[in-house]
Design a protein around this motif. Structure first.
Motif, PDB file in Angstrom:
ATOM      1  N   ARG A  52       0.828  -1.198   0.000  1.00  0.00           N
ATOM      2  CA  ARG A  52       0.000   0.000   0.000  1.00  0.00           C
ATOM      3  C   ARG A  52       0.867   1.255   0.000  1.00  0.00           C
ATOM      4  N   LEU A  53       1.907   1.251   0.822  1.00  0.00           N
ATOM      5  CA  LEU A  53       2.797   2.405   0.873  1.00  0.00           C
ATOM      6  C   LEU A  53       3.573   2.570  -0.428  1.00  0.00           C
ATOM      7  N   GLY A  54       3.887   1.466  -1.072  1.00  0.00           N
ATOM      8  CA  GLY A  54       4.599   1.532  -2.341  1.00  0.00           C
ATOM      9  C   GLY A  54       3.770   2.193  -3.430  1.00  0.00           C
ATOM     10  N   ARG A  55       2.466   2.026  -3.363  1.00  0.00           N
ATOM     11  CA  ARG A  55       1.591   2.647  -4.348  1.00  0.00           C
ATOM     12  C   ARG A  55       1.226   4.073  -3.966  1.00  0.00           C
ATOM     13  N   SER A  56       1.592   4.486  -2.786  1.00  0.00           N
ATOM     14  CA  SER A  56       1.191   5.789  -2.286  1.00  0.00           C
ATOM     15  C   SER A  56       1.869   6.917  -3.059  1.00  0.00           C
ATOM     16  N   ALA A  57       1.107   7.953  -3.352  1.00  0.00           N
ATOM     17  CA  ALA A  57       1.654   9.124  -4.045  1.00  0.00           C
ATOM     18  C   ALA A  57       2.537   9.940  -3.106  1.00  0.00           C
ATOM     19  N   LEU A  58       2.274   9.852  -1.823  1.00  0.00           N
ATOM     20  CA  LEU A  58       3.048  10.626  -0.850  1.00  0.00           C
ATOM     21  C   LEU A  58       4.524  10.258  -0.910  1.00  0.00           C
ATOM     22  N   ARG A  59       4.811   8.988  -1.032  1.00  0.00           N
ATOM     23  CA  ARG A  59       6.207   8.549  -1.103  1.00  0.00           C
ATOM     24  C   ARG A  59       6.891   9.146  -2.344  1.00  0.00           C
ATOM     25  N   LYS A  60       6.188   9.129  -3.454  1.00  0.00           N
ATOM     26  CA  LYS A  60       6.748   9.675  -4.696  1.00  0.00           C
ATOM     27  C   LYS A  60       6.965  11.178  -4.566  1.00  0.00           C
ATOM     28  N   LEU A  61       6.000  11.863  -3.965  1.00  0.00           N
ATOM     29  CA  LEU A  61       6.148  13.309  -3.774  1.00  0.00           C
ATOM     30  C   LEU A  61       7.334  13.642  -2.886  1.00  0.00           C
ATOM     31  N   ARG A  62       7.486  12.890  -1.822  1.00  0.00           N
ATOM     32  CA  ARG A  62       8.625  13.128  -0.922  1.00  0.00           C
ATOM     33  C   ARG A  62       9.943  12.935  -1.673  1.00  0.00           C
ATOM     34  N   GLU A  63       9.996  11.899  -2.487  1.00  0.00           N
ATOM     35  CA  GLU A  63      11.223  11.633  -3.249  1.00  0.00           C
ATOM     36  C   GLU A  63      11.514  12.772  -4.224  1.00  0.00           C
ATOM     37  N   GLU A  64      10.477  13.291  -4.894  1.00  0.00           N
ATOM     38  CA  GLU A  64      10.669  14.410  -5.814  1.00  0.00           C
ATOM     39  C   GLU A  64      11.151  15.662  -5.083  1.00  0.00           C
ATOM     40  N   TRP A  65      10.524  15.947  -3.942  1.00  0.00           N
ATOM     41  CA  TRP A  65      10.929  17.125  -3.163  1.00  0.00           C
ATOM     42  C   TRP A  65      12.356  16.980  -2.652  1.00  0.00           C
ATOM     43  N   LYS A  66      12.694  15.764  -2.263  1.00  0.00           N
ATOM     44  CA  LYS A  66      14.052  15.510  -1.783  1.00  0.00           C
ATOM     45  C   LYS A  66      15.065  15.788  -2.895  1.00  0.00           C
ATOM     46  N   GLN A  67      14.774  15.332  -4.100  1.00  0.00           N
ATOM     47  CA  GLN A  67      15.672  15.574  -5.231  1.00  0.00           C
ATOM     48  C   GLN A  67      15.774  17.059  -5.558  1.00  0.00           C
ATOM     49  N   LYS A  68      14.632  17.771  -5.502  1.00  0.00           N
ATOM     50  CA  LYS A  68      14.650  19.211  -5.767  1.00  0.00           C
ATOM     51  C   LYS A  68      15.487  19.959  -4.738  1.00  0.00           C
ATOM     52  N   LEU A  69      15.310  19.595  -3.465  1.00  0.00           N
ATOM     53  CA  LEU A  69      16.085  20.249  -2.400  1.00  0.00           C
ATOM     54  C   LEU A  69      17.576  19.954  -2.542  1.00  0.00           C
ATOM     55  N   GLU A  70      17.913  18.713  -2.862  1.00  0.00           N
ATOM     56  CA  GLU A  70      19.323  18.366  -3.048  1.00  0.00           C
ATOM     57  C   GLU A  70      19.923  19.152  -4.209  1.00  0.00           C
ATOM     58  N   LYS A  72      18.914  22.130  -5.304  1.00  0.00           N
ATOM     59  CA  LYS A  72      19.057  23.521  -4.871  1.00  0.00           C
ATOM     60  C   LYS A  72      20.258  23.696  -3.953  1.00  0.00           C
ATOM     61  N   LEU A  73      20.431  22.762  -3.024  1.00  0.00           N
ATOM     62  CA  LEU A  73      21.585  22.846  -2.121  1.00  0.00           C
ATOM     63  C   LEU A  73      22.895  22.707  -2.888  1.00  0.00           C
ATOM     64  N   ARG A  74      22.915  21.814  -3.855  1.00  0.00           N
ATOM     65  CA  ARG A  74      24.114  21.626  -4.654  1.00  0.00           C
ATOM     66  C   ARG A  74      24.426  22.896  -5.445  1.00  0.00           C
ATOM     67  N   LEU A  75      23.409  23.522  -6.004  1.00  0.00           N
ATOM     68  CA  LEU A  75      23.612  24.758  -6.760  1.00  0.00           C
ATOM     69  C   LEU A  75      24.048  25.898  -5.853  1.00  0.00           C
ATOM     70  N   ARG A  76      23.510  25.944  -4.669  1.00  0.00           N
ATOM     71  CA  ARG A  76      23.860  26.992  -3.721  1.00  0.00           C
ATOM     72  C   ARG A  76      25.298  26.826  -3.238  1.00  0.00           C
ATOM     73  N   ASN A  77      25.717  25.594  -3.006  1.00  0.00           N
ATOM     74  CA  ASN A  77      27.069  25.333  -2.499  1.00  0.00           C
ATOM     75  C   ASN A  77      28.131  25.429  -3.591  1.00  0.00           C
ATOM     76  N   ASN A  78      27.785  25.154  -4.827  1.00  0.00           N
ATOM     77  CA  ASN A  78      28.751  25.176  -5.930  1.00  0.00           C
ATOM     78  C   ASN A  78      28.226  26.043  -7.076  1.00  0.00           C
ATOM     79  N   PRO A  79      28.257  27.325  -6.947  1.00  0.00           N
ATOM     80  CA  PRO A  79      27.737  28.175  -8.034  1.00  0.00           C
ATOM     81  C   PRO A  79      28.602  28.113  -9.283  1.00  0.00           C
ATOM     82  N   GLU A  80      29.874  27.746  -9.159  1.00  0.00           N
ATOM     83  CA  GLU A  80      30.756  27.645 -10.328  1.00  0.00           C
ATOM     84  C   GLU A  80      30.291  26.536 -11.263  1.00  0.00           C
ATOM     85  N   ASP A  81      29.820  25.420 -10.700  1.00  0.00           N
ATOM     86  CA  ASP A  81      29.332  24.319 -11.522  1.00  0.00           C
ATOM     87  C   ASP A  81      28.116  24.746 -12.344  1.00  0.00           C
ATOM     88  N   THR A  82      27.319  25.613 -11.775  1.00  0.00           N
ATOM     89  CA  THR A  82      26.122  26.080 -12.477  1.00  0.00           C
ATOM     90  C   THR A  82      26.509  26.898 -13.699  1.00  0.00           C
TER      91      THR A  82
END
Length: 89
Positions: A52-70, A72-82
């Motif tokens: 049931r949890l595997g089919r849950s949209a909440l898990r997918k949303l959390r994973e997407e938000w986690k990737q977005k935050l990572e 943003k943090l990567r871009l903030r910490n390494n602006p030269e790479d951007t």
């Protein structure tokens, strides 16, 4: 024939132990069956909850938000790479 007196000597004792073994065997079998059923139920509930949890949209949303935050943090910490990525692409 020498075993006959031996059997008579312990025959009452054997009956007593036999009754206990039969009682214990049935009780042990019932207890084992009971716990096997309980473990089976718990396993089924756990697996169905995981499914049931595997089919849950909440898990997918959390994973997407986690990737977005990572990202943003990567871009903030390494602006030269951007800058390099924008120049190359």
């Amino acid at each position: 024939m020498s075993s006959q007196p031996f059997m008579r000597l312990f025959s009452g004792m054997n009956n007593q132990y036999t009754r206990r073994e039969v009682f214990c065997r049935n009780t042990c079998h019932d207890l084992k069956r009971f716990w096997e059923r309980e473990i089976g139920k718990q396993t089924y509930y756990r697996e169905s909850e995981e499914h049931r949890l595997g089919r849950s949209a909440l898990r997918k949303l959390r994973e997407e938000w986690k990737q977005k935050l990572e990202t943003k943090l990567r871009l903030r910490n390494n602006p030269e790479d951007t800058e390099k990525r924008t120049n190359v692409g």
